[in-house]
Scaffold this motif. Structure first.
Motif, PDB file in Angstrom:
ATOM      1  N   GLU A 104       0.810  -1.210   0.000  1.00 15.72           N
ATOM      2  CA  GLU A 104       0.000   0.000   0.000  1.00 15.72           C
ATOM      3  C   GLU A 104       0.845   1.262   0.000  1.00 15.72           C
ATOM      4  O   GLU A 104       0.587   2.202  -0.770  1.00 15.72           O
ATOM      5  CB  GLU A 104      -0.930   0.018   1.223  1.00 15.72           C
TER       6      GLU A 104
ATOM      7  N   HIS B 235      -4.260   2.482  -3.694  1.00 13.72           N
ATOM      8  CA  HIS B 235      -4.050   1.056  -3.441  1.00 13.72           C
ATOM      9  C   HIS B 235      -5.332   0.392  -2.957  1.00 13.72           C
ATOM     10  O   HIS B 235      -5.735  -0.667  -3.489  1.00 13.72           O
ATOM     11  CB  HIS B 235      -2.935   0.859  -2.418  1.00 13.72           C
ATOM     12  N   SER B 236      -5.982   0.978  -1.981  1.00 12.42           N
ATOM     13  CA  SER B 236      -7.193   0.361  -1.433  1.00 12.42           C
ATOM     14  C   SER B 236      -8.291   0.274  -2.477  1.00 12.42           C
ATOM     15  O   SER B 236      -9.049  -0.711  -2.533  1.00 12.42           O
ATOM     16  CB  SER B 236      -7.683   1.136  -0.206  1.00 12.42           C
TER      17      SER B 236
ATOM     18  N   TYR C 160      -4.644 -10.457   0.461  1.00  9.90           N
ATOM     19  CA  TYR C 160      -5.986  -9.985   0.099  1.00  9.90           C
ATOM     20  C   TYR C 160      -6.862 -11.062  -0.537  1.00  9.90           C
ATOM     21  O   TYR C 160      -8.004 -10.786  -0.908  1.00  9.90           O
ATOM     22  CB  TYR C 160      -5.882  -8.811  -0.879  1.00  9.90           C
TER      23      TYR C 160
ATOM     24  N   ARG D 150      -9.960  -3.185  -3.938  1.00 13.37           N
ATOM     25  CA  ARG D 150     -11.411  -3.338  -3.988  1.00 13.37           C
ATOM     26  C   ARG D 150     -11.867  -3.733  -5.397  1.00 13.37           C
ATOM     27  O   ARG D 150     -12.728  -4.618  -5.560  1.00 13.37           O
ATOM     28  CB  ARG D 150     -12.073  -2.030  -3.559  1.00 13.37           C
TER      29      ARG D 150
END
Length: 262
Positions: free
Chosen positions: A76, A88-89, A143, A93
């Protein structure tokens, strides 16, 4: 779109800042897929969550569009440093959404999800196979994300990256790195030998980088348009426009729109 009917095209590769926002994007994808073309969407991932794009991911899956998405790192802090806070997030997603639709899953080979890595700074990318193993392990462990392939691309010393190099006094050093890393074996598979770049007006270029530099595909001193190909012009023996930036595609393991050449 009549080009699909008149030329022996196998793959349509759609790119840009966000090709999905063009009003013709979905009609072009549908027409190309009906003709049996392989369609690639160079997707920046965040577009999947833009207003009025809520159905985009499902559309891409329904049409079996290959998705190629940039992810400069699995960490991240590195991604946000390079692309901006929160990128990054949002990317994670989006990748989870695509996985849920079947992308990147071994049991669904028609939904291909590939990632792209560019080095941070004036360096050549590391070996592609080794880095792909790292990406697959880290994204799965961190993840629970899966994907098909990782493409490593060499940074081209043009436009924004070229300006950054110049401002830091690193342009000549980077060009010397590319030239010193030249590998003649890559000449047989560089993308300009089998790919044409077409701008929004229909003008032709030997690659995307030449398009960025305004180096059009020429014949007898005039820039070629896609209508010239429809009218029967052959490019089989035409000369490819080159300049110093071309050393970026021939350095080390090589670089193309689908990653390393060797």
């Amino acid at each position: 779109m009549s080009v699909f009917d008149s030329l022996p095209i196998a793959t349509l590769d759609l790119t840009g800042g966000a090709p999905e926002l063009n009003s013709n994007f979905r009609p072009i994808v549908k027409r190309a897929r009906r003709k049996g073309l392989r369609v690639i969407d160079r997707c920046n991932l965040s577009i999947l969550f833009e207003p009025m794009q809520e159905s985009l991911a499902t559309f891409l899956a329904d049409e079996c569009v290959v998705i190629v998405a940039s992810l400069p790192c699995y960490l991240e802090e590195n991604v946000d440093q390079q692309r901006g806070k929160g990128v990054h997030s949002l990317s994670i997603r989006a990748l989870k959404l695509l996985n849920d639709l079947g992308y990147g899953q071994s049991e669904n080979p028609h939904l291909e999800l590939d990632l792209v890595y560019n080095p941070l700074g004036a360096n050549l990318p590391p070996p592609q196979e080794e880095l792909e193993r790292d990406y697959k392990r880290e994204l799965k462990d961190r993840y629970d994300i899966v994907f098909n392939r990782l493409f490593t691309l060499t940074n081209m010393p043009i436009n924004r990256f070229g300006s950054i190099l110049a401002s830091h006094g690193e342009f000549d050093e980077y060009m010397n790195l590319l030239k010193d890393s030249y590998c003649e074996a890559n000449l047989g598979t560089v993308m300009c030998r089998n790919t044409l770049s077409v701008d929004w007006r229909g003008y032709l270029y030997d690659c995307d980088f030449n398009q960025m530099l305004g180096m059009g595909t020429n014949s007898h001193g005039s820039q070629l348009h896609i209508r010239d190909l429809k009218n029967g012009l052959s490019l089989a023996n035409s000369r490819i426009s080159t300049a110093d930036h071309c050393f970026g595609c021939t350095a080390g393991q090589g670089s193309s729109c689908e990653g390393a050449l060797s």
